[in-house]
Design an enzyme around this catalytic site. Structure first.
Site, PDB file in Angstrom:
ATOM      1  N   THR A 149       0.879  -1.176   0.000  1.00  0.00           N
ATOM      2  CA  THR A 149       0.000   0.000   0.000  1.00  0.00           C
ATOM      3  C   THR A 149       0.914   1.223   0.000  1.00  0.00           C
ATOM      4  OG1 THR A 149      -1.619  -1.206   1.304  1.00  0.00           O
ATOM      5  CG2 THR A 149      -1.859   1.191   1.201  1.00  0.00           C
TER       6      THR A 149
ATOM      7  N   LYS B 281      -7.884   1.342  -3.097  1.00  0.00           N
ATOM      8  CA  LYS B 281      -7.539   0.922  -1.724  1.00  0.00           C
ATOM      9  C   LYS B 281      -7.700   2.087  -0.738  1.00  0.00           C
ATOM     10  CE  LYS B 281      -5.122  -1.132   1.657  1.00  0.00           C
ATOM     11  NZ  LYS B 281      -5.316  -2.387   2.311  1.00  0.00           N
TER      12      LYS B 281
ATOM     13  N   LYS C 284      -1.689   5.147   8.553  1.00  0.00           N
ATOM     14  CA  LYS C 284      -0.908   5.182   7.300  1.00  0.00           C
ATOM     15  C   LYS C 284      -1.840   5.366   6.096  1.00  0.00           C
ATOM     16  CE  LYS C 284       1.618   2.299   4.078  1.00  0.00           C
ATOM     17  NZ  LYS C 284       2.219   1.031   3.695  1.00  0.00           N
TER      18      LYS C 284
HETATM   19  P1  NAD Z   1       6.201  -5.686   7.325  1.00  0.00           P
HETATM   20  O1  NAD Z   1       6.899  -4.527   7.939  1.00  0.00           O
HETATM   21  O2  NAD Z   1       5.888  -6.880   8.168  1.00  0.00           O
HETATM   22  O3  NAD Z   1       7.021  -6.210   6.034  1.00  0.00           O
HETATM   23  C1  NAD Z   1       7.752  -5.381   5.178  1.00  0.00           C
HETATM   24  C2  NAD Z   1       9.028  -6.147   4.817  1.00  0.00           C
HETATM   25  O4  NAD Z   1       9.770  -5.373   3.871  1.00  0.00           O
HETATM   26  C3  NAD Z   1       9.946  -6.377   6.019  1.00  0.00           C
HETATM   27  O5  NAD Z   1      10.224  -7.758   6.145  1.00  0.00           O
HETATM   28  C4  NAD Z   1      11.195  -5.565   5.682  1.00  0.00           C
HETATM   29  O6  NAD Z   1      12.405  -6.146   6.169  1.00  0.00           O
HETATM   30  C5  NAD Z   1      11.151  -5.556   4.171  1.00  0.00           C
HETATM   31  N1  NAD Z   1      11.928  -4.478   3.572  1.00  0.00           N
HETATM   32  C6  NAD Z   1      11.977  -3.168   3.939  1.00  0.00           C
HETATM   33  N2  NAD Z   1      12.816  -2.494   3.119  1.00  0.00           N
HETATM   34  C7  NAD Z   1      13.285  -3.378   2.221  1.00  0.00           C
HETATM   35  C8  NAD Z   1      14.171  -3.290   1.121  1.00  0.00           C
HETATM   36  N3  NAD Z   1      14.752  -2.133   0.780  1.00  0.00           N
HETATM   37  N4  NAD Z   1      14.440  -4.412   0.421  1.00  0.00           N
HETATM   38  C9  NAD Z   1      13.869  -5.598   0.760  1.00  0.00           C
HETATM   39  N5  NAD Z   1      13.019  -5.753   1.787  1.00  0.00           N
HETATM   40  C10 NAD Z   1      12.728  -4.642   2.503  1.00  0.00           C
HETATM   41  O7  NAD Z   1       4.854  -5.092   6.690  1.00  0.00           O
HETATM   42  P2  NAD Z   1       3.547  -5.900   6.217  1.00  0.00           P
HETATM   43  O8  NAD Z   1       2.552  -5.892   7.319  1.00  0.00           O
HETATM   44  O9  NAD Z   1       3.979  -7.181   5.583  1.00  0.00           O
HETATM   45  O10 NAD Z   1       2.974  -4.888   5.116  1.00  0.00           O
HETATM   46  C11 NAD Z   1       3.548  -4.812   3.813  1.00  0.00           C
HETATM   47  C12 NAD Z   1       2.683  -3.898   2.960  1.00  0.00           C
HETATM   48  O11 NAD Z   1       1.343  -4.412   2.922  1.00  0.00           O
HETATM   49  C13 NAD Z   1       2.559  -2.465   3.502  1.00  0.00           C
HETATM   50  O12 NAD Z   1       2.569  -1.574   2.420  1.00  0.00           O
HETATM   51  C14 NAD Z   1       1.216  -2.473   4.224  1.00  0.00           C
HETATM   52  O13 NAD Z   1       0.620  -1.193   4.291  1.00  0.00           O
HETATM   53  C15 NAD Z   1       0.426  -3.412   3.338  1.00  0.00           C
HETATM   54  N6  NAD Z   1      -0.695  -4.074   4.009  1.00  0.00           N
HETATM   55  C16 NAD Z   1      -0.534  -4.624   5.251  1.00  0.00           C
HETATM   56  C17 NAD Z   1      -1.620  -5.237   5.877  1.00  0.00           C
HETATM   57  C18 NAD Z   1      -1.483  -5.845   7.240  1.00  0.00           C
HETATM   58  O14 NAD Z   1      -2.519  -6.163   7.852  1.00  0.00           O
HETATM   59  N7  NAD Z   1      -0.268  -6.057   7.756  1.00  0.00           N
HETATM   60  C19 NAD Z   1      -2.866  -5.297   5.214  1.00  0.00           C
HETATM   61  C20 NAD Z   1      -2.982  -4.778   3.927  1.00  0.00           C
HETATM   62  C21 NAD Z   1      -1.884  -4.159   3.335  1.00  0.00           C
END
Ligand code: NAD
Length: 290
Positions: free
Chosen positions: A87, A162, A237
């Site tokens: 997102t 979204k 966010k």
């Molecule tokens: P998270 O923080 O658990 O995962 C993000 C991952 O990206 C981490 O493992 C981090 O180490 C990795 N990362 C960061 N910078 C990086 C880079 N330069 N290269 C490679 N890896 C890198 O977050 P999440 O909960 O998995 O969410 C991910 C996305 O999904 C976000 O944009 C969030 O808004 C969206 N989202 C999350 C949810 C939820 O319920 N968690 C629901 C819908 C959408």
């Protein structure tokens, strides 16, 4: 298919695992050390992308997406598809899609709803923006990771869908919570409140499916001490992204703006961080009219 998967956090890890299950070759990369059954790990993002038919990213925000895309796009083979499921802001989604298309790639922005539970169960909803041929390439993968994929329009349309949805969600949750807090102060029984509203014109997803009052309606995070669920900081966010987009598009969104301000106060100045976004109800209960 050979799939590069970059960003293997709470959402990305189970999504990548689900893609590997039916036999796709999944090459993963994350900044943090991760191990996922069936996913081979690469040393860099570019290595995960090399030779891939599709590269999927699931990253925290638009700036990180732009940084990762700058490393990955030059490594991808011509005609392959770059699909971002994070997102992020609409401007970053469009910038990355333009960069990918200029490099001879297909591009899709496809944020998801359904949370970590949906990612694990393979029941996410994908909202996609991009060309029809790009959507056709990734649709079979969305069908593995989710239960519904909607092609919303051109680049950025997935992110637009979204953040509009989540702006409604944030505003509606606040309205539902403040109405419960008022009902409490008027001495109205919560079960009666639910019974009336859930079948009257005030009904909504937040009331009927995700009721913020513990012990009322179907089981929700309110019944688990407001453990997320969908954390208040993730709602903040998404509300910020909606207001950033409203600013760029010159759209008047006063309710979205107020919802952003309330969630910012809740998360940054009160005890909302780490709580489900429905914990707005105990917040309102504690307060008085100012
Ligand atoms: P998270 O923080 O658990 O995962 C993000 C991952 O990206 C981490 O493992 C981090 O180490 C990795 N990362 C960061 N910078 C990086 C880079 N330069 N290269 C490679 N890896 C890198 O977050 P999440 O909960 O998995 O969410 C991910 C996305 O999904 C976000 O944009 C969030 O808004 C969206 N989202 C999350 C949810 C939820 O319920 N968690 C629901 C819908 C959408």
């Amino acid at each position: 298919m050979r799939i590069g998967f970059i960003g293997l956090g709470n959402m990305g890890a189970p999504m990548a695992a689900n893609l590997a299950t039916p036999g796709h070759e999944v090459i993963g990369f994350d900044m943090a050390p991760v191990e996922i059954d069936g996913v081979q790990m690469a040393a860099t993002a570019a290595e995960a992308a090399t030779g891939a038919d599709v590269v999927i990213t699931m990253l925290p925000n638009g700036q990180i997406l732009r940084d990762v895309a700058a490393q990955v796009i030059p490594a991808m083979k011509p005609g392959a598809c770059f699909a971002d499921c994070s997102t992020v802001d609409v401007d970053s989604a469009r910038a990355v899609a333009a960069e990918a298309e200029a490099a001879g790639l297909l591009a899709v922005d496809a944020p998801v709803s359904g949370g970590v539970g949906g990612a694990q169960a393979g029941t996410l909803t994908f909202m996609a923006g991009g060309s029809a041929p790009a959507f056709a390439v990734v649709k079979p993968l969305f069908d593995i990771m989710g239960q519904k994929a909607v092609h919303c329009g051109g680049p950025g349309a997935g992110q637009a869908a979204k953040i509009c949805n989540n702006m409604i969600l944030g505003v509606t949750m606040i309205a539902t919570c403040e109405a419960f807090a008022l009902a409490d102060k008027l001495g109205l029984d919560r079960e009666k409140m639910f019974d009336v509203v859930s079948t009257s014109s005030g009904y909504s997803w937040t009331m009927n499916a995700y009721c913020p009052a513990p012990g009322v309606g179907p089981t929700s995070p309110a019944d688990n001490d407001y453990k997320p669920g969908f954390a208040a900081e993730l709602m903040l966010k998404d509300l910020r992204l909606s207001q950033q987009a409203a600013g760029s598009a010159d759209a008047d969104t006063p309710m979205g703006q107020l919802a952003e301000a309330l969630y910012a106060t809740f998360v940054e100045e009160e005890d909302g961080r780490g709580m489900d976004f429905s914990a707005m109800l105990p917040r309102f209960e504690k307060r008085h009219r100012s």
